[in-house]
Design a protein around this motif. Structure first.
Motif, PDB file in Angstrom:
ATOM      1  N   SER A  58       0.856  -1.191   0.000  1.00  0.00           N
ATOM      2  CA  SER A  58       0.000   0.000   0.000  1.00  0.00           C
ATOM      3  C   SER A  58       0.893   1.243   0.000  1.00  0.00           C
ATOM      4  O   SER A  58       2.105   1.154   0.244  1.00  0.00           O
ATOM      5  CB  SER A  58      -0.885   0.012   1.248  1.00  0.00           C
ATOM      6  OG  SER A  58      -0.089   0.236   2.414  1.00  0.00           O
ATOM      7  N   ASN A  59       0.297   2.397  -0.233  1.00  0.00           N
ATOM      8  CA  ASN A  59       1.073   3.639  -0.186  1.00  0.00           C
ATOM      9  C   ASN A  59       1.717   3.831   1.183  1.00  0.00           C
ATOM     10  O   ASN A  59       2.860   4.272   1.286  1.00  0.00           O
ATOM     11  CB  ASN A  59       0.200   4.839  -0.545  1.00  0.00           C
ATOM     12  CG  ASN A  59      -0.102   4.894  -2.024  1.00  0.00           C
ATOM     13  OD1 ASN A  59       0.597   4.304  -2.848  1.00  0.00           O
ATOM     14  ND2 ASN A  59      -1.163   5.594  -2.386  1.00  0.00           N
ATOM     15  N   LYS A  60       0.978   3.515   2.249  1.00  0.00           N
ATOM     16  CA  LYS A  60       1.546   3.661   3.595  1.00  0.00           C
ATOM     17  C   LYS A  60       2.715   2.698   3.793  1.00  0.00           C
ATOM     18  O   LYS A  60       3.747   3.068   4.356  1.00  0.00           O
ATOM     19  CB  LYS A  60       0.473   3.427   4.670  1.00  0.00           C
ATOM     20  CG  LYS A  60      -0.450   4.612   4.864  1.00  0.00           C
ATOM     21  CD  LYS A  60      -1.385   4.418   6.032  1.00  0.00           C
ATOM     22  CE  LYS A  60      -0.856   5.200   7.208  1.00  0.00           C
ATOM     23  NZ  LYS A  60      -1.839   5.389   8.284  1.00  0.00           N
ATOM     24  N   GLU A  63       5.782   3.968   2.165  1.00  0.00           N
ATOM     25  CA  GLU A  63       6.415   5.032   2.942  1.00  0.00           C
ATOM     26  C   GLU A  63       7.164   4.482   4.152  1.00  0.00           C
ATOM     27  O   GLU A  63       8.202   5.025   4.537  1.00  0.00           O
ATOM     28  CB  GLU A  63       5.403   6.097   3.338  1.00  0.00           C
ATOM     29  CG  GLU A  63       4.897   6.909   2.164  1.00  0.00           C
ATOM     30  CD  GLU A  63       5.995   7.427   1.247  1.00  0.00           C
ATOM     31  OE1 GLU A  63       7.007   7.956   1.749  1.00  0.00           O
ATOM     32  OE2 GLU A  63       5.855   7.284   0.023  1.00  0.00           O
ATOM     33  N   HIS A  82      10.109  12.074   1.968  1.00  0.00           N
ATOM     34  CA  HIS A  82       9.187  11.035   2.420  1.00  0.00           C
ATOM     35  C   HIS A  82       8.531  11.355   3.759  1.00  0.00           C
ATOM     36  O   HIS A  82       7.480  10.794   4.072  1.00  0.00           O
ATOM     37  CB  HIS A  82       9.864   9.664   2.375  1.00  0.00           C
ATOM     38  CG  HIS A  82      10.053   9.235   0.960  1.00  0.00           C
ATOM     39  ND1 HIS A  82       9.002   8.853   0.169  1.00  0.00           N
ATOM     40  CD2 HIS A  82      11.146   9.226   0.170  1.00  0.00           C
ATOM     41  CE1 HIS A  82       9.442   8.582  -1.050  1.00  0.00           C
ATOM     42  NE2 HIS A  82      10.746   8.815  -1.069  1.00  0.00           N
ATOM     43  N   ILE A  85       5.585  13.236   2.265  1.00  0.00           N
ATOM     44  CA  ILE A  85       4.663  12.288   1.619  1.00  0.00           C
ATOM     45  C   ILE A  85       3.973  11.419   2.663  1.00  0.00           C
ATOM     46  O   ILE A  85       2.780  11.117   2.542  1.00  0.00           O
ATOM     47  CB  ILE A  85       5.419  11.440   0.575  1.00  0.00           C
ATOM     48  CG1 ILE A  85       5.932  12.334  -0.561  1.00  0.00           C
ATOM     49  CG2 ILE A  85       4.529  10.327   0.025  1.00  0.00           C
ATOM     50  CD1 ILE A  85       6.962  11.672  -1.473  1.00  0.00           C
ATOM     51  N   SER A  86       4.698  11.018   3.695  1.00  0.00           N
ATOM     52  CA  SER A  86       4.105  10.185   4.748  1.00  0.00           C
ATOM     53  C   SER A  86       3.000  10.923   5.493  1.00  0.00           C
ATOM     54  O   SER A  86       1.989  10.331   5.867  1.00  0.00           O
ATOM     55  CB  SER A  86       5.180   9.714   5.729  1.00  0.00           C
ATOM     56  OG  SER A  86       6.049   8.808   5.085  1.00  0.00           O
ATOM     57  N   ASN A  89      -0.024  10.695   3.624  1.00  0.00           N
ATOM     58  CA  ASN A  89      -0.582   9.356   3.720  1.00  0.00           C
ATOM     59  C   ASN A  89      -1.092   9.021   5.121  1.00  0.00           C
ATOM     60  O   ASN A  89      -1.422   7.868   5.398  1.00  0.00           O
ATOM     61  CB  ASN A  89       0.457   8.324   3.264  1.00  0.00           C
ATOM     62  CG  ASN A  89       0.513   8.219   1.763  1.00  0.00           C
ATOM     63  OD1 ASN A  89      -0.387   7.659   1.144  1.00  0.00           O
ATOM     64  ND2 ASN A  89       1.558   8.765   1.157  1.00  0.00           N
ATOM     65  N   GLY A  90      -1.139  10.015   6.013  1.00  0.00           N
ATOM     66  CA  GLY A  90      -1.786   9.827   7.301  1.00  0.00           C
ATOM     67  C   GLY A  90      -0.899   9.522   8.487  1.00  0.00           C
ATOM     68  O   GLY A  90      -1.407   9.290   9.589  1.00  0.00           O
TER      69      GLY A  90
END
Length: 182
Positions: A58-60, A63, A82, A85-86, A89-90
């Motif tokens: 997954s994207n998470k 990361e 990152h 970006i992280s 992604n929450g």
């Protein structure tokens, strides 16, 4: 010492100019590290194709890998990129710091993932049985392990590129942490 400037759109091949245009449309700008790859007429396109390939992560999860690998390799550019970006992604700031330090206290699955990615990076692909068992016991498969190895490879390329070129960081710069040891 050789100095690297970030190539401008006018300084790269026409193929890379098209990629710059697409990045600008998609992201809003061309990140300096991507622009630096464009010193090569073919590397940026090849890299983006590899980076954007399908994966079971997954994207998470990507990361998680990106943060710990960048920390292990001491890449301030990728740690900064990152982290930003992280957050999108929450992940919280505290969680990001944990991931960069090689653990994740609030999720056993992410903890197993960060530890296996850290071990792969530190030990050049050699992972002890306990770390690997924890990864599989957390619900990951052999296929996922292969995807993690590819994600580590992706990040190592970018880490090495920045560590060698030292181009300017165009993301909010994060605090330095101790480099991770085994």
């Amino acid at each position: 010492m050789t100095h690297f400037n970030v190539p401008t759109r006018e300084e790269v091949s026409s193929n890379n100019q098209d990629i710059f245009d697409n990045l600008k449309k998609a992201v809003g700008f061309v990140p300096n590290l991507y622009a630096t790859i464009a010193y090569s007429d073919t590397a940026l396109g090849n890299y983006l194709q590899f980076q954007n390939a399908k994966t079971s992560l997954s994207n998470k999860e990507k990361e998680v890998v990106n943060l710990v690998v960048s920390q292990v390799n001491g890449c301030s550019y990728c740690q900064s990129a990152h982290t930003a970006i992280s957050k999108l992604n929450g992940f919280t700031e505290e969680q990001i710091l944990e991931l960069r330090q090689g653990y994740f206290s609030s999720n056993e699955k992410f903890d197993a993932l960060v530890k296996v990615a850290k071990a792969i990076t530190l030990n050049k692909g050699k992972v002890d049985d306990a770390t690997l068992d924890a990864f599989f016991n957390a619900g990951y498969s052999k296929g996922t392990l292969v995807d993690v190895i590819l994600a580590v490879g992706d990040k190592v390329v970018m880490n090495y590129l920045h560590n060698l070129t030292k181009i300017d960081i165009d993301f909010p710069v994060v605090q330095e942490l101790e480099t991770i040891q085994a």
